[in-house]
Write a protein that holds these residues in place. Structure first.
Motif, PDB file in Angstrom:
ATOM      1  N   ILE A 168       0.851  -1.181   0.000  1.00  0.00           N
ATOM      2  CA  ILE A 168       0.000   0.000   0.000  1.00  0.00           C
ATOM      3  C   ILE A 168       0.891   1.236   0.000  1.00  0.00           C
ATOM      4  CG2 ILE A 168      -1.718   1.313   1.291  1.00  0.00           C
ATOM      5  CD1 ILE A 168      -2.758  -1.414   2.327  1.00  0.00           C
ATOM      6  N   LYS A 169       0.681   2.107  -0.965  1.00  0.00           N
ATOM      7  CA  LYS A 169       1.459   3.337  -1.093  1.00  0.00           C
ATOM      8  C   LYS A 169       0.711   4.535  -0.526  1.00  0.00           C
ATOM      9  CE  LYS A 169       4.913   1.388  -2.779  1.00  0.00           C
ATOM     10  NZ  LYS A 169       6.039   1.210  -1.894  1.00  0.00           N
ATOM     11  N   LYS A 170      -0.607   4.578  -0.722  1.00  0.00           N
ATOM     12  CA  LYS A 170      -1.398   5.704  -0.237  1.00  0.00           C
ATOM     13  C   LYS A 170      -2.785   5.200   0.145  1.00  0.00           C
ATOM     14  CE  LYS A 170      -1.868  10.510  -1.352  1.00  0.00           C
ATOM     15  NZ  LYS A 170      -1.615  11.551  -2.336  1.00  0.00           N
ATOM     16  N   TRP A 171      -3.282   5.668   1.288  1.00  0.00           N
ATOM     17  CA  TRP A 171      -4.585   5.253   1.802  1.00  0.00           C
ATOM     18  C   TRP A 171      -5.626   6.347   1.538  1.00  0.00           C
ATOM     19  CZ3 TRP A 171      -5.307   0.785   4.888  1.00  0.00           C
ATOM     20  CH2 TRP A 171      -4.145   0.108   5.240  1.00  0.00           C
ATOM     21  N   TYR A 172      -6.866   5.930   1.273  1.00  0.00           N
ATOM     22  CA  TYR A 172      -8.003   6.833   1.160  1.00  0.00           C
ATOM     23  C   TYR A 172      -9.136   6.229   1.969  1.00  0.00           C
ATOM     24  CZ  TYR A 172      -5.408   8.480  -2.917  1.00  0.00           C
ATOM     25  OH  TYR A 172      -4.438   8.960  -3.746  1.00  0.00           O
ATOM     26  N   MET A 173      -9.736   7.030   2.845  1.00  0.00           N
ATOM     27  CA  MET A 173     -10.841   6.546   3.673  1.00  0.00           C
ATOM     28  C   MET A 173     -11.914   7.625   3.754  1.00  0.00           C
ATOM     29  SD  MET A 173      -8.636   4.898   6.788  1.00  0.00           S
ATOM     30  CE  MET A 173      -9.989   4.049   7.537  1.00  0.00           C
ATOM     31  N   TRP A 174     -13.184   7.205   3.738  1.00  0.00           N
ATOM     32  CA  TRP A 174     -14.267   8.166   3.915  1.00  0.00           C
ATOM     33  C   TRP A 174     -15.508   7.457   4.420  1.00  0.00           C
ATOM     34  CZ3 TRP A 174     -12.644   6.538  -0.900  1.00  0.00           C
ATOM     35  CH2 TRP A 174     -13.584   5.929  -1.706  1.00  0.00           C
ATOM     36  N   TYR A 175     -16.396   8.268   5.015  1.00  0.00           N
ATOM     37  CA  TYR A 175     -17.696   7.763   5.458  1.00  0.00           C
ATOM     38  C   TYR A 175     -18.641   7.716   4.265  1.00  0.00           C
ATOM     39  CZ  TYR A 175     -16.449   8.483  10.357  1.00  0.00           C
ATOM     40  OH  TYR A 175     -15.860   8.425  11.583  1.00  0.00           O
ATOM     41  N   THR A 176     -19.585   6.781   4.279  1.00  0.00           N
ATOM     42  CA  THR A 176     -20.517   6.644   3.164  1.00  0.00           C
ATOM     43  C   THR A 176     -21.716   7.577   3.273  1.00  0.00           C
ATOM     44  OG1 THR A 176     -21.665   4.851   4.295  1.00  0.00           O
ATOM     45  CG2 THR A 176     -19.883   4.237   2.776  1.00  0.00           C
ATOM     46  N   THR A 177     -21.995   8.105   4.462  1.00  0.00           N
ATOM     47  CA  THR A 177     -23.148   8.996   4.633  1.00  0.00           C
ATOM     48  C   THR A 177     -22.764  10.204   5.474  1.00  0.00           C
ATOM     49  OG1 THR A 177     -23.891   7.822   6.604  1.00  0.00           O
ATOM     50  CG2 THR A 177     -24.833   7.101   4.518  1.00  0.00           C
ATOM     51  N   CYS A 178     -23.609  11.219   5.441  1.00  0.00           N
ATOM     52  CA  CYS A 178     -23.380  12.407   6.259  1.00  0.00           C
ATOM     53  C   CYS A 178     -23.711  12.088   7.721  1.00  0.00           C
ATOM     54  CB  CYS A 178     -24.224  13.571   5.749  1.00  0.00           C
ATOM     55  SG  CYS A 178     -25.995  13.391   6.078  1.00  0.00           S
ATOM     56  N   PRO A 179     -23.232  12.899   8.655  1.00  0.00           N
ATOM     57  CA  PRO A 179     -23.501  12.634  10.073  1.00  0.00           C
ATOM     58  C   PRO A 179     -24.998  12.558  10.419  1.00  0.00           C
ATOM     59  CG  PRO A 179     -21.731  14.220   9.854  1.00  0.00           C
ATOM     60  CD  PRO A 179     -22.295  14.012   8.480  1.00  0.00           C
ATOM     61  N   ALA A 199     -26.294   9.196   9.245  1.00  0.00           N
ATOM     62  CA  ALA A 199     -25.733   8.144  10.095  1.00  0.00           C
ATOM     63  C   ALA A 199     -26.502   8.058  11.408  1.00  0.00           C
ATOM     64  CB  ALA A 199     -24.261   8.407  10.356  1.00  0.00           C
ATOM     65  N   GLU A 200     -26.846   9.212  11.977  1.00  0.00           N
ATOM     66  CA  GLU A 200     -27.595   9.228  13.230  1.00  0.00           C
ATOM     67  C   GLU A 200     -29.006   8.670  13.003  1.00  0.00           C
ATOM     68  OE1 GLU A 200     -29.189  12.448  16.467  1.00  0.00           O
ATOM     69  OE2 GLU A 200     -27.276  12.852  15.475  1.00  0.00           O
ATOM     70  N   LYS A 201     -29.618   9.052  11.895  1.00  0.00           N
ATOM     71  CA  LYS A 201     -30.982   8.588  11.594  1.00  0.00           C
ATOM     72  C   LYS A 201     -31.030   7.075  11.410  1.00  0.00           C
ATOM     73  CE  LYS A 201     -34.752   9.080   8.300  1.00  0.00           C
ATOM     74  NZ  LYS A 201     -35.253   9.769   7.118  1.00  0.00           N
ATOM     75  N   TYR A 202     -30.052   6.517  10.673  1.00  0.00           N
ATOM     76  CA  TYR A 202     -30.058   5.087  10.355  1.00  0.00           C
ATOM     77  C   TYR A 202     -29.254   4.240  11.331  1.00  0.00           C
ATOM     78  CZ  TYR A 202     -32.184   6.700   6.070  1.00  0.00           C
ATOM     79  OH  TYR A 202     -33.022   7.294   5.163  1.00  0.00           O
ATOM     80  N   GLY A 203     -28.489   4.888  12.195  1.00  0.00           N
ATOM     81  CA  GLY A 203     -27.758   4.169  13.228  1.00  0.00           C
ATOM     82  C   GLY A 203     -26.445   3.543  12.776  1.00  0.00           C
ATOM     83  N   LYS A 204     -26.036   3.800  11.537  1.00  0.00           N
ATOM     84  CA  LYS A 204     -24.784   3.238  11.025  1.00  0.00           C
ATOM     85  C   LYS A 204     -24.127   4.240  10.083  1.00  0.00           C
ATOM     86  CE  LYS A 204     -26.023  -1.586  11.249  1.00  0.00           C
ATOM     87  NZ  LYS A 204     -25.994  -2.867  10.635  1.00  0.00           N
ATOM     88  N   ASN A 205     -22.826   4.176  10.006  1.00  0.00           N
ATOM     89  CA  ASN A 205     -22.092   4.975   9.036  1.00  0.00           C
ATOM     90  C   ASN A 205     -20.869   4.170   8.626  1.00  0.00           C
ATOM     91  OD1 ASN A 205     -21.381   6.996   7.341  1.00  0.00           O
ATOM     92  ND2 ASN A 205     -21.000   8.525   8.916  1.00  0.00           N
TER      93      ASN A 205
END
Length: 55
Positions: A22-33, A36-42
């Motif tokens: 691995i040379k470079k990592w990229y990470m992100w959440y799939t939904t807005c905060p 995530a709060e409404k559905y209970g997962k992010n």
């Protein structure tokens, strides 16, 4: 994101099993905060720039 280290270790282990460095990592959440709060997962997505391991 207290499990980030665990996720990264799993991802890195998989990459190494495929003979990739691995040379470079990229990470992100799939939904807005709010969603995530409404559905209970992010979920988190991990993608990386890789290079074939030198033997």
């Amino acid at each position: 994101m207290k499990k980030t280290g665990e996720w990264c270790a799993d991802f890195e282990g998989y990459a190494k099993s495929q003979s990739l460095d691995i040379k470079k990592w990229y990470m992100w959440y799939t939904t807005c905060p709010a969603c995530a709060e409404k559905y209970g997962k992010n979920y988190v997505v991990i993608v990386a720039e890789v290079q074939i391991m030198k033997l």
